[in-house]
Design an enzyme around this catalytic site. Sequence first.
Site, short mmCIF file in Angstrom:
data_model
loop_
_atom_site.label_atom_id
_atom_site.label_comp_id
_atom_site.label_asym_id
_atom_site.label_seq_id
_atom_site.Cartn_x
_atom_site.Cartn_y
_atom_site.Cartn_z
N ASP A 339 22.14 40.71 8.94
CA ASP A 339 23.23 41.43 8.27
C ASP A 339 24.55 40.68 8.43
O ASP A 339 25.60 41.27 8.59
CB ASP A 339 23.35 42.88 8.81
N HIS A 655 25.75 60.39 12.55
CA HIS A 655 25.99 61.27 13.70
C HIS A 655 25.89 60.53 15.04
O HIS A 655 26.18 61.13 16.08
CB HIS A 655 25.02 62.45 13.67
#
Length: 736
Positions: A339, A655
């Site tokens: 990434d 979250h």
Amino acid sequence: MTFRGFLMVLTSVGLMAGIAGCSQEQTTTQDAAQAAASEELSVGMIDDQRIIDADDEPGNWLAYGRTYEEQRFSPLQQINKTSVKDLGLAWYKDMGTNRALEATPIVVDGMMFFTSTWSRVYAVDAVTGEEKWSYDPQVPREWGRRACCDVVNRGVAVYKGHVYFGSLDGRLISLNAQTGEKVWEVDTIIDRDRFYTVTGAPRVANDKVFIGNGGAEFGVRGYVTAYDAQTGDEVWRFFTVPGDPAQPAESDAQVMAAETWKGTNYWEYGGGGTVWNSIVYDPDLNSVYLGVGNGSPWTRELRSPGGGDNLFLSSIVALDADSGEYKWHYQTTPGDNWDYTAVQDIALADMTIDGVDRKVLLQAPKNGFFYVLDRTDGSLLRANQFAAVTWASHVDMETGRPVEVAANSFDEQAQWVLPGPLGAHNWQAMSVDVEAGIAYIPVQENALIYAMSDEYYETGLYKRHPGRMNLGLEFGRIAQLFIDNIAEQPKVKGYLKAFNFLTGEEKWAVEFPHFWNGGVLATEGGLVFQGNVLGMFAAYDASTGEVLWDFNTYVSMLAPPITYQIDGVQYVSILTGTGGGDLFSGAPLDPVPNPASLTYSNTGRLLVFKLGGDESLPSPTLRDMTIPEQQLVAMSDEKIAEGEILYHDFCAPCHGLIARSGGVIADLRMMGSGSHENFNAIVLEGALTANGMASFADSLTADETAVIHAYVKARAHEDRQVAIGQAEAARLTWLK
Ligand code: CA
């Protein structure tokens, strides 16, 4: 006039000739659009020449990186090393948000234009803060689930009386700069079944608006489109990765790119290569430079089995600004596996390097090396390491390629690697002082334990899952990997670094206890401004890194500051509020000193400072971090472990890792009885869609949400004794 100024005039004459040619072909549509938008245009009258001559009016901030060169270095010096001690808050504007604000405001002729969450646009008086208009593109809230990295927007472009911005759901919209009324709107997305999003600021030049998109984590094919600034008509489109080989290639560049991909189904995954942040226009060479993102999926063996560089992933690509035709590329990370996007802000400069006058391009991408390229042909001049790096030992200056460290590969087993996917440097802008040869970079060291999926290690197979992240990593099991290997985790750090990009020397560095800090502004006043995760907005001595001034905003910051001057008064401005790409990391395991987002509310504000400013902020509200007592469900450890994997696949990206939120999105350990009772109404029926928490009924069953719910309760029970939020004293003294 300098020789360079003379060249610029010649270039702009060339540009005007280009515009005339273009408008002849498009007379009909342009007339129609102009008739529709026949209002007097008098606000936001920025054009190419004004941006080229931006140093003649340093009181304005005319473009994303201030000028076309995007150095984010301001010539203003009323606020300087001596006077900065008198800097104070002039005014502030509450934005009514609690997610990340990332925008760079544009300031022109007394007006300021910027964006907020959900792609909302604001125009305010830059001296008083009085709101002139706002525009809400009404982004469907279920789009929040399609965004890898929060419901953010990095700003607008202002040009010839119009304000241009992209909406999270992929529209490019032109507004009247005076009234905020919509002039036109186009859909920039080629496939609305795929999870494309737009968060970046468009760039505008030569009567065209350039815009890319994001979504590589979910599996999309990246591209950039140029639209006619007046009409919204598409002028050209450049795809950054090849498409279905059964279809004709869009261009010769696509034929070249396709040769660097292997396997039979890369196009089904999308390929990635999204251009979600940096698109820079070069008036000297009439080029547009694209900062291209990572692959879909992240791991190369799944994306392109058998190898290949996978052009144009993690590359800087130069195109002709008029036609979109390929000129050259430089790939920072061939065969990206981590990434390592190269979407980070690109700065342009004219410099003498090794005795030769060069037109250079500067970028510090995620992979940890600072690249200096000759932008006439893309040749590599420097590639100096600016952060801790374990994936590669160095860049071979003969081949221009990084030399990977085979021992740190995760092809066969899990491995901590630096940088992690948030990069040694992310989108938070750096600032470049060309004369000093220094870049001021928000640097980060945050390793990830990379591991392929068990399915891949066992069978070599991988299946794309529509509607969710497709990384190729064992993301669901990451909590287990993380905890099992915590002893080898490299220490998490953040820095503001003054880095000599020609020599690779670090002039100074300020260390932070966390890594997700804000963008940077440097000025001729000898100052470097940055807002950080602790909530402090600070001015550093550009020569030494010493803190000369700071201000407690009580809110973690990501956005880059800007400065402007009106009627003889210099202002410095910044947006507060964190989130963005780092919702996943959640609360730091070592909580001292705490990020502001874990202590106070994540209040989105526009703050504007001036010398002698005496406004103050309302007292911050302390967060209640109490974890309620849990009504545990009778469920086997095995089932709860299943819940852990599902939680990390579906819930953790927002979250937080091991159900510890970083304070931006709800901490599920702190759910009240109402949320527990309505757990399935929220997760499966979309009861909180208005907040961006859309239904997961397309991906999860009620049996699966039951084990996720049990896992969250078990984690809450475990952590009930942990008193996070007690580190305020340490946080406040950190910068002193
Ligand atoms: Ca990415």
